[in-house]
Scaffold this active site. Structure first.
Site, PDB file in Angstrom:
ATOM      1  N   HIS A 147       0.860  -1.015  -0.055  1.00 41.68           N
ATOM      2  CA  HIS A 147       0.067   0.057  -0.113  1.00 41.68           C
ATOM      3  C   HIS A 147       0.806   1.187  -0.069  1.00 41.68           C
ATOM      4  CE1 HIS A 147      -3.108  -2.647   0.684  1.00 41.68           C
ATOM      5  NE2 HIS A 147      -2.714  -2.963   1.754  1.00 41.68           N
ATOM      6  N   VAL A 190      -1.969  -1.327   6.394  1.00 39.46           N
ATOM      7  CA  VAL A 190      -0.630  -2.100   6.344  1.00 39.46           C
ATOM      8  C   VAL A 190      -0.469  -2.759   7.503  1.00 39.46           C
ATOM      9  CG1 VAL A 190       1.702  -1.918   6.132  1.00 39.46           C
ATOM     10  CG2 VAL A 190       0.443  -0.066   5.014  1.00 39.46           C
TER      11      VAL A 190
END
Ligand code: FE2
Length: 369
Positions: free
Chosen positions: A231, A259
């Site tokens: 990400h 995350v």
């Protein structure tokens, strides 16, 4: 206090009966509403939401939901009155899911000797969307899983990408349908009427009275400062739009998830860039928040264990382990922060920091200087 619960077969009653611990003969009643929703081939139970108003501060209340032989009793304690030096302890969890690891995270959270009083949940709750046709029973099982904590202390959440449940291929085109039916937040208290996010945030930041509530915490899902390979820079459009507002407002910390690891940033900002001045790198800024990524709740997708190398200067600490965090607010100037890993004993603190309040005590607290 919003109380939410589900009755599977019959609507029963949306009423909450509640009383103060020392006044069990004075029962009070709050009236809520119920609703249900359909999703593909699933029909939800009756989802009840009931707001209890005019509670006294710092008071232990018992409460009951259900009728007849289905009555269930729980208990919560209301927060203390607001004030500049009122201690309060928040827990922080993100991306929890419902796996063996999720269960360990929640157990460590419950056993944390700092005794968190309320939980800030940084999005991605049940991961129902990882099952065939976004199996909605997974929302029900997640509710049962977290009841052991959320029935006894307030949890508040922001939405993550796993709350979207947008599946046009099976005819589900209403974004956030299950989430909005199940998980209410007190948005009306801020005067929001489905106000666009940027308008709401800009107004909301100016409303905070740091004498009444010294600590300013922002919670969102996709991190703005993240040095994992996962990400990477997904939060960039949001950061570009909002970061200067947070710096101007002297936000103390920003909590994110998304995350599946842990990271804590230095106090940095990246707000000087004007397209032509080349000032587009993060710089140390004592008015900027610390950015915490706590997407390490333990969901079914597993750990994010690849990071960008070398570790960027804005990243103070990062580790791919499951866990949760605690913000132990002591007074208007100091808050003790700790990150707790699932593989450690309950009191162990794998990362700690003393936060100095950005409004009352804006001194550099970084250990890397
Ligand atoms: Fe996410």
């Amino acid at each position: 206090m919003i109380v939410s619960w589900v009755t599977m077969d019959e609507p029963g009653s949306s009423e909450v009966v509640y009383w103060k611990e020392d006044e069990s003969s004075v029962k009070k009643y709050a009236h809520g509403k119920h609703k249900s929703y359909k999703f593909h081939d699933y029909t939800s139970g009756y989802i009840h939401h009931c707001t209890i108003r005019k509670l006294e501060h710092d008071t232990k209340y018992y409460y009951e939901v259900g009728i007849g032989h289905t009555v269930r009793r729980f208990v919560f304690t209301t927060p203390p009155p607001v004030g500049p030096d009122v201690p309060y302890t928040f827990g922080m969890i993100g991306d929890l899911g419902q796996t063996f690891d999720s269960n360990i995270t929640l157990t460590h959270y419950e056993k944390n000797p700092r005794k968190p009083q309320a939980l800030l949940f940084a999005g991605d709750l049940s991961y129902a969307d990882n099952y065939p046709n976004h199996d909605q029973h997974r929302w029900d099982t997640w509710g049962r899983f977290v009841e052991r904590s959320v029935a006894y202390q307030p949890w508040i959440w922001c939405a993550g990408n796993h709350e979207l449940d947008f599946v046009p291929e099976i005819g589900e085109t209403q974004p956030f349908k299950p989430y909005l039916h199940r998980f209410h937040v007190p948005f009306k208290a801020s005067g929001s009427k489905y106000t666009p996010q940027y308008q709401w945030l800009k107004t909301e930041l100016t409303k905070v009275n740091r004498t009444e509530t010294p600590w300013l915490i922002v919670m969102l899902h996709s991190p703005w400062y993240n040095s994992y390979d996962y990400h990477y820079m997904e939060g960039e459009t949001m950061r570009v739009m909002f970061e200067s507002w947070l710096v101007d407002a002297k936000v103390d910390l920003v909590i994110a998830g998304h995350v599946h690891g842990y990271e804590r940033s230095e106090r940095v900002s990246n707000v000087a860039y004007n397209i032509v001045n080349k000032q587009c790198s993060p710089v140390k800024n004592q008015s900027a928040p610390v950015y915490l990524t706590i997407g390490d709740g333990g969901n079914v997708e597993g750990l994010a264990n690849k990071m960008t190398e070398p570790q960027p200067e804005y990243s103070a600490f990062r580790e791919a382990s499951f866990g949760h965090a605690i913000l132990d607010i002591k007074n208007r100037t100091h808050a003790h922060y700790s990150w707790h890993r699932n593989q450690d004993g309950y009191p162990m603190e794998a990362d700690t920091m003393w936060f100095y309040n950005r409004y009352w005590h804006p001194v550099d607290e970084s250990r890397s200087n």
